[in-house]
Scaffold this motif. Structure first.
Motif, short mmCIF file in Angstrom:
data_model
loop_
_atom_site.label_atom_id
_atom_site.label_comp_id
_atom_site.label_asym_id
_atom_site.label_seq_id
_atom_site.Cartn_x
_atom_site.Cartn_y
_atom_site.Cartn_z
N VAL A 55 57.81 -15.25 -62.02
CA VAL A 55 57.66 -13.85 -62.42
C VAL A 55 57.30 -13.04 -61.17
N PHE A 56 58.14 -12.06 -60.85
CA PHE A 56 57.97 -11.28 -59.62
C PHE A 56 58.00 -9.80 -59.92
N GLY A 57 57.23 -9.05 -59.16
CA GLY A 57 57.22 -7.60 -59.27
C GLY A 57 57.78 -6.96 -58.02
N GLU A 58 58.61 -5.96 -58.21
CA GLU A 58 59.22 -5.25 -57.09
C GLU A 58 59.01 -3.75 -57.27
N ASN A 59 58.89 -3.04 -56.15
CA ASN A 59 58.65 -1.60 -56.20
C ASN A 59 59.90 -0.76 -56.11
#
Length: 235
Positions: A55-59
């Protein structure tokens, strides 16, 4: 000096999340670690994947496209979450790439996302970003407007609103903002709370966070082309 591997760093963060959850009488499995991979070099992203992080978050949409478009086939269990501001002209690209949009914060964006999802045949889970500190320079819906905005998103636009997200002011105790977000979510019957970053994710877990967004504490300082290290990532 002993060098800690990324796998060890991920394991340590997970242990801290689990300890905070147990201290609050919660199931550690109810809290998801979102690895904030923005501006991280490819070797760190690959190391996180090798360690089992999914699970990854990107801006930013464009940066995320370059990093993840080809990795999708190799990792079908990957979940990408957009945690940064989204321009309406990027809604179509965001809907094609991401699985969750955490930063729905205005009617125009809600309508653009609904149109993009209909065109793509995808129905993504979305979160409403709440400006808990009502900071003029920060994106997000004011707490007093969350109920009305939720109604617009769900009823008029047909979005699947699953929860709320916030970024507390840097100069105020985060617990106050986490408590406010949890209260707003409870009133609306929303199960997802995305809150807590590198410096305060344990506090967020105690207040009910279901997703914590961790960048610097996991990956270390972010890297720029000009210098080996740059200022800490803002997550």
């Amino acid at each position: 000096m002993t060098t800690i591997t990324l796998a060890e760093s991920i394991a340590a963060i997970r242990l801290r999340i689990a300890a905070a959850a147990r201290a609050a009488g919660r199931d550690p499995a109810a809290v998801t670690l979102v690895a904030v991979s923005k501006v991280q070099p490819e070797e760190r992203v690959e190391a996180a994947l090798a360690a089992g992080q999914r699970v990854f978050g990107e801006n930013r949409v464009q940066e995320a496209q370059a990093r993840w478009a080809e990795r999708r086939a190799a990792h079908p269990d990957l979940q990408l979450r957009l945690i940064g501001p989204l321009q309406t002209n990027k809604a179509k690209d965001a809907v094609r790439l991401f699985d969750v949009i955490e930063t729905v914060d205005r009617p125009k964006l809600a309508r653009s996302l609904a149109e993009a999802m209909a065109a793509a045949g995808r129905r993504l889970d979305c979160l409403i970003q709440v400006n808990t500190g009502e900071e003029p320079q920060k994106a997000g819906v004011a707490p007093s407007e969350v109920e009305a905005f939720h109604r617009l998103c769900a009823e008029e636009c047909g979005l699947s609103i699953r929860g709320l997200m916030c970024i507390p002011p840097v100069d105020e105790p985060p617990a106050l903002h986490f408590a406010l977000l949890a209260d707003l979510a409870a009133r609306l019957g929303l199960p997802v709370l995305s809150m807590g970053m590198s410096d305060d994710f344990e506090t967020a877990v105690r207040y009910g966070a279901t997703h914590v967004r961790v960048g610097t504490a996991l990956f270390g300082l972010r890297v720029s082309p000009e210098r080996p290290t740059d200022r800490p990532a803002e997550a």
